[in-house]
Design a protein around this motif. Structure first.
Motif, mmCIF file in Angstrom:
data_model
loop_
_atom_site.group_PDB
_atom_site.id
_atom_site.type_symbol
_atom_site.label_atom_id
_atom_site.label_comp_id
_atom_site.label_asym_id
_atom_site.label_seq_id
_atom_site.Cartn_x
_atom_site.Cartn_y
_atom_site.Cartn_z
ATOM 1 N N GLU A 1 0.854 -1.181 0.000
ATOM 2 C CA GLU A 1 0.000 0.000 0.000
ATOM 3 C C GLU A 1 0.891 1.232 0.000
ATOM 4 O O GLU A 1 1.599 1.482 0.979
ATOM 5 N N ASN A 2 0.855 1.965 -1.100
ATOM 6 C CA ASN A 2 1.795 3.068 -1.315
ATOM 7 C C ASN A 2 3.215 2.504 -1.200
ATOM 8 O O ASN A 2 3.589 1.645 -1.969
ATOM 9 N N ASN A 3 3.991 2.937 -0.220
ATOM 10 C CA ASN A 3 5.348 2.407 -0.074
ATOM 11 C C ASN A 3 5.483 1.540 1.175
ATOM 12 O O ASN A 3 6.594 1.326 1.657
ATOM 13 N N VAL A 4 4.363 1.036 1.669
ATOM 14 C CA VAL A 4 4.374 0.264 2.916
ATOM 15 C C VAL A 4 3.972 -1.182 2.630
ATOM 16 O O VAL A 4 2.935 -1.448 2.015
ATOM 17 N N LEU A 5 4.818 -2.115 3.092
ATOM 18 C CA LEU A 5 4.502 -3.538 2.995
ATOM 19 C C LEU A 5 3.750 -3.960 4.245
ATOM 20 O O LEU A 5 4.247 -3.816 5.365
ATOM 21 N N LYS A 6 2.530 -4.463 4.049
ATOM 22 C CA LYS A 6 1.725 -4.963 5.169
ATOM 23 C C LYS A 6 2.039 -6.445 5.335
ATOM 24 O O LYS A 6 1.669 -7.266 4.484
ATOM 25 N N THR A 7 2.760 -6.801 6.400
ATOM 26 C CA THR A 7 3.162 -8.189 6.617
ATOM 27 C C THR A 7 2.610 -8.707 7.947
ATOM 28 O O THR A 7 2.135 -7.932 8.787
ATOM 29 N N GLU B 1 11.472 3.540 -5.057
ATOM 30 C CA GLU B 1 11.881 2.877 -6.294
ATOM 31 C C GLU B 1 11.676 1.359 -6.221
ATOM 32 O O GLU B 1 11.392 0.713 -7.230
ATOM 33 N N LYS B 2 11.779 0.790 -5.027
ATOM 34 C CA LYS B 2 11.499 -0.641 -4.880
ATOM 35 C C LYS B 2 10.004 -0.903 -5.019
ATOM 36 O O LYS B 2 9.578 -1.846 -5.683
ATOM 37 N N ALA B 3 9.220 -0.087 -4.374
ATOM 38 C CA ALA B 3 7.769 -0.247 -4.438
ATOM 39 C C ALA B 3 7.272 -0.142 -5.880
ATOM 40 O O ALA B 3 6.354 -0.870 -6.298
ATOM 41 N N ALA B 4 7.881 0.746 -6.662
ATOM 42 C CA ALA B 4 7.447 0.945 -8.048
ATOM 43 C C ALA B 4 7.623 -0.320 -8.875
ATOM 44 O O ALA B 4 6.843 -0.582 -9.802
ATOM 45 N N LYS B 5 8.638 -1.130 -8.552
ATOM 46 C CA LYS B 5 8.896 -2.347 -9.329
ATOM 47 C C LYS B 5 7.855 -3.432 -9.074
ATOM 48 O O LYS B 5 7.760 -4.392 -9.834
ATOM 49 N N ALA B 6 7.084 -3.283 -8.000
ATOM 50 C CA ALA B 6 6.022 -4.257 -7.704
ATOM 51 C C ALA B 6 4.642 -3.675 -7.949
ATOM 52 O O ALA B 6 3.647 -4.255 -7.511
ATOM 53 N N ALA B 7 4.596 -2.573 -8.664
ATOM 54 C CA ALA B 7 3.311 -1.917 -8.920
ATOM 55 C C ALA B 7 2.362 -2.869 -9.650
ATOM 56 O O ALA B 7 2.753 -3.576 -10.572
ATOM 57 N N GLY B 8 1.115 -2.895 -9.212
ATOM 58 C CA GLY B 8 0.113 -3.744 -9.848
ATOM 59 C C GLY B 8 0.012 -5.140 -9.267
ATOM 60 O O GLY B 8 -0.897 -5.899 -9.618
ATOM 61 N N LYS B 9 0.921 -5.520 -8.371
ATOM 62 C CA LYS B 9 0.881 -6.846 -7.742
ATOM 63 C C LYS B 9 0.050 -6.783 -6.465
ATOM 64 O O LYS B 9 0.313 -5.975 -5.576
ATOM 65 N N LYS B 10 -0.966 -7.629 -6.375
ATOM 66 C CA LYS B 10 -1.788 -7.633 -5.169
ATOM 67 C C LYS B 10 -1.004 -8.165 -3.973
ATOM 68 O O LYS B 10 -1.077 -7.640 -2.868
ATOM 69 N N VAL B 11 -0.271 -9.246 -4.220
ATOM 70 C CA VAL B 11 0.521 -9.866 -3.158
ATOM 71 C C VAL B 11 1.938 -10.087 -3.673
ATOM 72 O O VAL B 11 2.134 -10.467 -4.823
ATOM 73 N N VAL B 12 2.910 -9.820 -2.815
ATOM 74 C CA VAL B 12 4.313 -10.110 -3.145
ATOM 75 C C VAL B 12 4.908 -10.933 -2.012
ATOM 76 O O VAL B 12 4.375 -10.967 -0.901
ATOM 77 N N LEU B 13 6.006 -11.614 -2.323
ATOM 78 C CA LEU B 13 6.785 -12.261 -1.278
ATOM 79 C C LEU B 13 7.994 -11.383 -1.014
ATOM 80 O O LEU B 13 8.752 -11.056 -1.928
ATOM 81 N N VAL B 14 8.161 -10.994 0.229
ATOM 82 C CA VAL B 14 9.293 -10.158 0.619
ATOM 83 C C VAL B 14 10.440 -11.078 1.021
ATOM 84 O O VAL B 14 10.280 -11.950 1.882
ATOM 85 N N GLY B 15 11.595 -10.915 0.371
ATOM 86 C CA GLY B 15 12.774 -11.706 0.697
ATOM 87 C C GLY B 15 13.732 -10.891 1.556
ATOM 88 O O GLY B 15 14.190 -9.822 1.138
ATOM 89 N N ILE C 1 6.198 -2.460 7.055
ATOM 90 C CA ILE C 1 7.574 -2.148 6.689
ATOM 91 C C ILE C 1 7.551 -1.147 5.542
ATOM 92 O O ILE C 1 7.053 -1.444 4.451
ATOM 93 N N ARG C 2 8.098 0.025 5.787
ATOM 94 C CA ARG C 2 8.165 1.050 4.745
ATOM 95 C C ARG C 2 9.418 0.809 3.904
ATOM 96 O O ARG C 2 10.508 0.632 4.439
ATOM 97 N N ILE C 3 9.253 0.770 2.575
ATOM 98 C CA ILE C 3 10.381 0.503 1.681
ATOM 99 C C ILE C 3 10.607 1.700 0.758
ATOM 100 O O ILE C 3 9.715 2.540 0.588
ATOM 101 N N PRO C 4 11.800 1.805 0.156
ATOM 102 C CA PRO C 4 12.071 2.923 -0.756
ATOM 103 C C PRO C 4 11.077 2.948 -1.924
ATOM 104 O O PRO C 4 10.626 1.901 -2.397
#
Length: 418
Positions: A250-256, A266-280, A261-264
């Motif tokens: 959500e915006n630049n915040v990963l809800k885990t 530019e990283k968030a932009a690379k996952a734009a459009g993904k409902k769910v991601v796996l954070v490594g 977890i707030r991420i930069p």
């Protein structure tokens, strides 16, 4: 010495199953390359195809530019070191090392045999054991005898098939160091198969990661660790392994499950459009927030999570955070575990803490995470959405340049770099 080229190699058995599936790889003259992966991934089959113990179903194998698909093993001038040493119990160490020379009747005079054997023995610190039998040697000494037999052949390349798997942990560490030093001194092209990622990361100039017969990524150990191409490579390389956390963005915040977890950006932009991601997240990306220098805080995100227990190791400690996965995430973790030949991937996060940290199990802990280093993966394809290919290539180029200097020094072409 030799370069070895694999062009679209395929190995199918009678049932049509491709144990090795379209593998292409260029191994440079003098390079030390590691084939790594879980059991059944095709790494030993690929090695046996190179040496000629397995037929090639399709594709081309070239040694120094010459196609050798149909050449017998003895005509490829490759030396193989096996897992079980393959020593002759009734022969002395001297005669075991000399055995391949004796096979070439008339090619070597006795003085030549003696010089080659004694030089190899000196290289491997076996000079005092030349008159002993294998039964009277330790496991590490037997493995050195097997390597001595490879050295005297003056082969174009050494092929190692899990040579240290029969040794205990302490001996494996010693032998890793000896193999690395020997290969650097001799500068001989080497292909080394292992399922032990510690061997892969410490020995190889480059590491080729295989999964079910398919090459996933070939790169320097550091590039594999810092810029893995996909979920499988990220999870297989590293100990403790990378943590995988499902998240919504959500915006630049990963809800885990362990916190926001707030991420930069530019990283968030690379996952734009993904409902769910796996954070490594590697365990060492975390720190006890109370011990983080103020100048570093803005490079990461601070959050609170419950630590179930800690393990103190002297120089550092591990903390564990458990979370409840959804059925979909549980299925994803189980699938990844099967790929990596593991029993299961537990729904937990491992964090590395400084030995001085006072964080203890059974209570909430304030943790800091370096969000510049986290990776985001597509849970459906496994692709690393945040991989920086250019940065990864630079890491491998740096490793290649350093290695080229070492090889040149080993061959007395230039003085060793300071």
């Amino acid at each position: 010495m030799a370069s070895i080229t694999l062009n679209h190699l395929v190995k199918k058995y009678g049932d049509g199953f491709p144990a090795v599936n379209d593998v292409s790889l260029d191994i440079a003259d003098g390079e030390f390359i590691i084939l790594v992966g879980p059991s059944g991934c095709g790494k030993s089959t690929l090695l046996r195809m190179i040496v000629g113990l397995e037929d090639i179903t399709s594709g081309d194998l070239l040694i120094n530019g010459e196609r050798v698909n149909d050449k017998a093993p003895r005509d490829r001038n490759l030396a193989m070191v096996f897992q079980n040493y393959a020593l002759y119990p009734h022969l002395t160490v001297y005669e075991n090392i000399a055995f391949p020379l004796r096979l070439n009747k008339g090619k070597y005079k006795e003085e030549q045999v003696k010089k080659l054997v004694t030089d190899a023995a000196a290289t491997l610190e076996l000079t005092d054991h030349l008159e002993r039998k294998p039964a009277n040697l330790s496991g590490g000494q037997r493995q050195r005898v097997a390597m001595g037999r490879a050295i005297v052949r003056q082969a174009d390349a050494f092929l190692f098939d899990e040579p240290l798997s029969n040794l205990d942990a302490k001996l494996r560490g010693q032998m890793r160091s000896e193999i690395a030093q020997m290969q650097r001194r001799l500068g001989t092209t080497s292909v080394y198969v292992t399922h032990d990622q510690t061997e892969a990361m410490t020995l190889g100039d480059r590491v080729a990661v295989l999964k079910k017969g398919v090459l996933q990524q070939v790169a320097s150990p550091r590039e594999l660790y810092e810029q893995p191409v996909n979920l499988f490579v990220a999870g297989f390389i590293g100990s403790p392994s990378m943590n995988f956390l499902p998240a919504t963005l959500e915006n630049n915040v990963l809800k885990t499950a362990v916190g926001d977890i707030r991420i930069p950006e530019e990283k968030a932009a690379k996952a734009a459009g993904k409902k769910v991601v796996l954070v490594g997240i590697r365990p060492e990306f975390f720190e006890d927030a109370s011990l983080v220098e103020e100048s570093k805080l803005h490079h990461g995100s601070t959050f609170t999570a419950p630590i179930t227990h800690t393990e103190w190791l002297g120089n550092e400690q591990y903390g564990y955070i458990h979370f409840d996965p959804t059925p979909e995430v549980r299925e994803l973790l189980d699938s990844l575990a099967r790929d990596m030949d593991a029993d299961e991937l537990r729904p937990q996060v491992v964090v590395t803490l400084d030995a001085a940290s006072r964080i203890r199990g059974g209570r909430d802990a304030e943790l800091w995470l370096d969000t510049r280093k986290v990776h985001l993966f597509d849970p459906e394809t496994g692709e690393n959405l945040t991989r920086d290919a250019d940065a990864g290539a630079r890491l491998t180029e740096e490793a290649n340049a350093a290695r080229a200097e070492e090889i040149a020094a080993a061959r007395d072409e230039v003085p060793a770099a300071s």
